[in-house]
Design a protein around this motif. Structure first.
Motif, PDB file in Angstrom:
ATOM      1  N   TYR A 137     -57.489 -20.123 -17.304  1.00  0.00           N
ATOM      2  CA  TYR A 137     -56.588 -20.908 -16.459  1.00  0.00           C
ATOM      3  C   TYR A 137     -55.295 -20.138 -16.203  1.00  0.00           C
ATOM      4  O   TYR A 137     -54.789 -20.131 -15.077  1.00  0.00           O
ATOM      5  CB  TYR A 137     -56.301 -22.248 -17.137  1.00  0.00           C
ATOM      6  CG  TYR A 137     -55.414 -23.149 -16.335  1.00  0.00           C
ATOM      7  CD1 TYR A 137     -55.869 -23.750 -15.169  1.00  0.00           C
ATOM      8  CD2 TYR A 137     -54.105 -23.394 -16.735  1.00  0.00           C
ATOM      9  CE1 TYR A 137     -55.051 -24.571 -14.428  1.00  0.00           C
ATOM     10  CE2 TYR A 137     -53.281 -24.214 -15.994  1.00  0.00           C
ATOM     11  CZ  TYR A 137     -53.760 -24.807 -14.844  1.00  0.00           C
ATOM     12  OH  TYR A 137     -52.943 -25.618 -14.114  1.00  0.00           O
ATOM     13  N   LEU A 138     -54.782 -19.465 -17.219  1.00  0.00           N
ATOM     14  CA  LEU A 138     -53.562 -18.666 -17.066  1.00  0.00           C
ATOM     15  C   LEU A 138     -53.776 -17.544 -16.055  1.00  0.00           C
ATOM     16  O   LEU A 138     -52.927 -17.312 -15.188  1.00  0.00           O
ATOM     17  CB  LEU A 138     -53.133 -18.095 -18.424  1.00  0.00           C
ATOM     18  CG  LEU A 138     -51.892 -17.208 -18.422  1.00  0.00           C
ATOM     19  CD1 LEU A 138     -50.658 -17.995 -18.003  1.00  0.00           C
ATOM     20  CD2 LEU A 138     -51.685 -16.600 -19.807  1.00  0.00           C
ATOM     21  N   GLU A 139     -54.910 -16.865 -16.141  1.00  0.00           N
ATOM     22  CA  GLU A 139     -55.210 -15.795 -15.190  1.00  0.00           C
ATOM     23  C   GLU A 139     -55.337 -16.352 -13.774  1.00  0.00           C
ATOM     24  O   GLU A 139     -54.862 -15.743 -12.824  1.00  0.00           O
ATOM     25  CB  GLU A 139     -56.487 -15.051 -15.593  1.00  0.00           C
ATOM     26  CG  GLU A 139     -56.291 -14.065 -16.712  1.00  0.00           C
ATOM     27  CD  GLU A 139     -55.257 -13.002 -16.376  1.00  0.00           C
ATOM     28  OE1 GLU A 139     -55.295 -12.442 -15.264  1.00  0.00           O
ATOM     29  OE2 GLU A 139     -54.403 -12.734 -17.233  1.00  0.00           O
ATOM     30  N   GLU A 140     -55.985 -17.520 -13.659  1.00  0.00           N
ATOM     31  CA  GLU A 140     -56.108 -18.147 -12.340  1.00  0.00           C
ATOM     32  C   GLU A 140     -54.722 -18.474 -11.782  1.00  0.00           C
ATOM     33  O   GLU A 140     -54.453 -18.235 -10.605  1.00  0.00           O
ATOM     34  CB  GLU A 140     -56.945 -19.422 -12.430  1.00  0.00           C
ATOM     35  CG  GLU A 140     -58.427 -19.175 -12.646  1.00  0.00           C
ATOM     36  CD  GLU A 140     -59.212 -20.455 -12.873  1.00  0.00           C
ATOM     37  OE1 GLU A 140     -58.609 -21.556 -12.854  1.00  0.00           O
ATOM     38  OE2 GLU A 140     -60.436 -20.376 -13.078  1.00  0.00           O
ATOM     39  N   GLN A 141     -53.856 -19.008 -12.625  1.00  0.00           N
ATOM     40  CA  GLN A 141     -52.502 -19.357 -12.186  1.00  0.00           C
ATOM     41  C   GLN A 141     -51.728 -18.103 -11.791  1.00  0.00           C
ATOM     42  O   GLN A 141     -51.002 -18.103 -10.797  1.00  0.00           O
ATOM     43  CB  GLN A 141     -51.750 -20.122 -13.290  1.00  0.00           C
ATOM     44  CG  GLN A 141     -52.310 -21.502 -13.556  1.00  0.00           C
ATOM     45  CD  GLN A 141     -52.336 -22.373 -12.326  1.00  0.00           C
ATOM     46  OE1 GLN A 141     -51.375 -22.420 -11.571  1.00  0.00           O
ATOM     47  NE2 GLN A 141     -53.454 -23.035 -12.100  1.00  0.00           N
ATOM     48  N   ARG A 142     -51.884 -17.044 -12.538  1.00  0.00           N
ATOM     49  CA  ARG A 142     -51.216 -15.785 -12.189  1.00  0.00           C
ATOM     50  C   ARG A 142     -51.717 -15.273 -10.843  1.00  0.00           C
ATOM     51  O   ARG A 142     -50.933 -14.801 -10.023  1.00  0.00           O
ATOM     52  CB  ARG A 142     -51.453 -14.733 -13.269  1.00  0.00           C
ATOM     53  CG  ARG A 142     -50.634 -14.959 -14.509  1.00  0.00           C
ATOM     54  CD  ARG A 142     -50.885 -13.889 -15.538  1.00  0.00           C
ATOM     55  NE  ARG A 142     -50.084 -14.146 -16.737  1.00  0.00           N
ATOM     56  CZ  ARG A 142     -50.274 -13.576 -17.890  1.00  0.00           C
ATOM     57  NH1 ARG A 142     -51.258 -12.696 -18.050  1.00  0.00           N
ATOM     58  NH2 ARG A 142     -49.506 -13.859 -18.930  1.00  0.00           N
ATOM     59  N   GLU A 143     -53.020 -15.368 -10.622  1.00  0.00           N
ATOM     60  CA  GLU A 143     -53.584 -14.921  -9.350  1.00  0.00           C
ATOM     61  C   GLU A 143     -53.074 -15.783  -8.199  1.00  0.00           C
ATOM     62  O   GLU A 143     -52.750 -15.268  -7.127  1.00  0.00           O
ATOM     63  CB  GLU A 143     -55.118 -14.960  -9.418  1.00  0.00           C
ATOM     64  CG  GLU A 143     -55.804 -14.350  -8.226  1.00  0.00           C
ATOM     65  CD  GLU A 143     -55.522 -12.876  -8.049  1.00  0.00           C
ATOM     66  OE1 GLU A 143     -55.485 -12.434  -6.884  1.00  0.00           O
ATOM     67  OE2 GLU A 143     -55.323 -12.159  -9.050  1.00  0.00           O
ATOM     68  N   ILE A 144     -52.988 -17.091  -8.436  1.00  0.00           N
ATOM     69  CA  ILE A 144     -52.471 -18.000  -7.406  1.00  0.00           C
ATOM     70  C   ILE A 144     -51.018 -17.663  -7.081  1.00  0.00           C
ATOM     71  O   ILE A 144     -50.625 -17.614  -5.914  1.00  0.00           O
ATOM     72  CB  ILE A 144     -52.625 -19.476  -7.855  1.00  0.00           C
ATOM     73  CG1 ILE A 144     -54.109 -19.870  -7.817  1.00  0.00           C
ATOM     74  CG2 ILE A 144     -51.811 -20.406  -6.974  1.00  0.00           C
ATOM     75  CD1 ILE A 144     -54.414 -21.205  -8.443  1.00  0.00           C
ATOM     76  N   VAL A 145     -50.219 -17.416  -8.104  1.00  0.00           N
ATOM     77  CA  VAL A 145     -48.811 -17.053  -7.885  1.00  0.00           C
ATOM     78  C   VAL A 145     -48.728 -15.732  -7.119  1.00  0.00           C
ATOM     79  O   VAL A 145     -47.915 -15.585  -6.201  1.00  0.00           O
ATOM     80  CB  VAL A 145     -48.059 -16.977  -9.237  1.00  0.00           C
ATOM     81  CG1 VAL A 145     -46.709 -16.314  -9.083  1.00  0.00           C
ATOM     82  CG2 VAL A 145     -47.909 -18.363  -9.840  1.00  0.00           C
ATOM     83  N   LYS A 146     -49.577 -14.793  -7.492  1.00  0.00           N
ATOM     84  CA  LYS A 146     -49.588 -13.491  -6.806  1.00  0.00           C
ATOM     85  C   LYS A 146     -49.944 -13.676  -5.337  1.00  0.00           C
ATOM     86  O   LYS A 146     -49.299 -13.102  -4.457  1.00  0.00           O
ATOM     87  CB  LYS A 146     -50.591 -12.568  -7.500  1.00  0.00           C
ATOM     88  CG  LYS A 146     -50.628 -11.166  -6.953  1.00  0.00           C
ATOM     89  CD  LYS A 146     -51.635 -10.324  -7.732  1.00  0.00           C
ATOM     90  CE  LYS A 146     -51.767  -8.939  -7.141  1.00  0.00           C
ATOM     91  NZ  LYS A 146     -52.773  -8.146  -7.852  1.00  0.00           N
ATOM     92  N   GLN A 147     -50.975 -14.487  -5.065  1.00  0.00           N
ATOM     93  CA  GLN A 147     -51.373 -14.746  -3.692  1.00  0.00           C
ATOM     94  C   GLN A 147     -50.251 -15.457  -2.938  1.00  0.00           C
ATOM     95  O   GLN A 147     -49.990 -15.149  -1.775  1.00  0.00           O
ATOM     96  CB  GLN A 147     -52.645 -15.592  -3.647  1.00  0.00           C
ATOM     97  CG  GLN A 147     -53.896 -14.846  -4.023  1.00  0.00           C
ATOM     98  CD  GLN A 147     -55.125 -15.753  -4.047  1.00  0.00           C
ATOM     99  OE1 GLN A 147     -55.002 -16.971  -4.069  1.00  0.00           O
ATOM    100  NE2 GLN A 147     -56.298 -15.145  -4.051  1.00  0.00           N
ATOM    101  N   SER A 148     -49.604 -16.396  -3.599  1.00  0.00           N
ATOM    102  CA  SER A 148     -48.503 -17.132  -2.959  1.00  0.00           C
ATOM    103  C   SER A 148     -47.373 -16.182  -2.597  1.00  0.00           C
ATOM    104  O   SER A 148     -46.793 -16.278  -1.508  1.00  0.00           O
ATOM    105  CB  SER A 148     -47.980 -18.230  -3.889  1.00  0.00           C
ATOM    106  OG  SER A 148     -48.970 -19.190  -4.130  1.00  0.00           O
ATOM    107  N   ARG A 149     -47.057 -15.269  -3.493  1.00  0.00           N
ATOM    108  CA  ARG A 149     -46.001 -14.299  -3.199  1.00  0.00           C
ATOM    109  C   ARG A 149     -46.403 -13.407  -2.027  1.00  0.00           C
ATOM    110  O   ARG A 149     -45.590 -13.097  -1.160  1.00  0.00           O
ATOM    111  CB  ARG A 149     -45.706 -13.464  -4.437  1.00  0.00           C
ATOM    112  CG  ARG A 149     -44.931 -14.220  -5.485  1.00  0.00           C
ATOM    113  CD  ARG A 149     -44.600 -13.366  -6.676  1.00  0.00           C
ATOM    114  NE  ARG A 149     -43.841 -14.139  -7.649  1.00  0.00           N
ATOM    115  CZ  ARG A 149     -43.738 -13.846  -8.909  1.00  0.00           C
ATOM    116  NH1 ARG A 149     -44.341 -12.764  -9.382  1.00  0.00           N
ATOM    117  NH2 ARG A 149     -43.031 -14.593  -9.733  1.00  0.00           N
TER     118      ARG A 149
END
Length: 173
Positions: A70-82
Motif C-alpha cells: 500500500y505504501l508503494e502504491e501511495q508513493r507511485e500515486i504521489v509520483k504520478q500526481s506530481r
C-alpha cells in the motif's frame, strides 16, 4: 521382653526391597497419571499456544507486506500526481504563451488595419483638398479671365488682380 522382628515405626538399618518396590510402583503409577491427566493436556495447551503465536506472526507478516504494498502504491500515486501537476503547469504555460502571441498578433493586425485606414483617409482627404483647390483655381481662372476681358490690364494691374483674388480665395476658406 519383646523381641519381635517387625515393629511399626522402628528403624532398621538393613535393605528393605519391598518398600523400594512399592515406591517404584507408586512412582510409575504417578508418572502414568501425570502423563494422562497433566502432561497430555499441558502439551496440548502448549501446542495450541504455539500454533496461535505462529498464526499471529504470519498475520502480522501478511499485514506488514500489505502495508508495504500500500505504501508503494501511495508513493507511485504521489509520483504520478506530481508528474501530472508538472504537465498541467507546463501546458498552462504553453497555452498562456500561445494566447499572448495570439493577442500580440491580433494587436499588430489591428494596428496595421488602423494605419491602413488612416492612410486611405489621408489620401481621400488629400484628393478632396486637391479637387477643391482645382475647383477654386478654375473658378478663379474664369473670374480672372472675365475681368481681363472686361479691361485690358497692364502687367502691374494683372499682378494686383491675381493677388487680390488669391487673398479672397484664402479668406473664403
Amino acid at each position: 521382653m519383646l523381641t519381635s522382628s517387625f515393629v511399626l515405626g522402628s528403624t532398621s538399618h538393613g535393605f528393605n526391597g519391598g518398600d523400594m518396590l512399592f515406591q517404584l510402583v507408586m512412582f510409575i503409577i504417578l508418572l502414568a497419571l501425570l502423563k494422562k491427566f497433566a502432561w497430555g493436556p499441558l502439551m496440548g495447551i502448549m501446542t495450541q499456544r504455539e500454533e496461535h503465536v505462529a498464526n499471529e506472526i504470519q498475520a502480522a507478516e501478511a499485514s506488514r507486506q500489505e502495508a508495504l504494498k500500500y505504501l508503494e502504491e501511495q508513493r507511485e500515486i504521489v509520483k504520478q500526481s506530481r508528474t501530472e501537476a508538472g504537465q498541467l503547469i507546463e501546458n498552462a504555460k504553453l497555452q498562456g504563451e500561445a494566447q499572448r502571441e495570439d493577442i500580440v498578433n491580433q494587436a499588430r493586425l489591428e494596428a496595421e488595419r488602423v494605419k491602413e485606414s488612416a492612410k486611405r483617409e489621408i489620401v481621400q482627404e488629400k484628393e478632396k483638398a486637391i479637387t477643391a483647390l482645382r475647383e477654386q483655381v478654375a473658378s478663379l481662372s474664369v473670374l480672372i479671365a472675365s475681368k481681363v476681358i472686361e479691361k485690358e490690364l497692364s502687367e502691374a494691374d494683372q499682378e494686383q488682380l491675381i493677388n487680390d483674388y488669391i487673398q479672397e480665395a484664402g479668406e473664403g476658406k
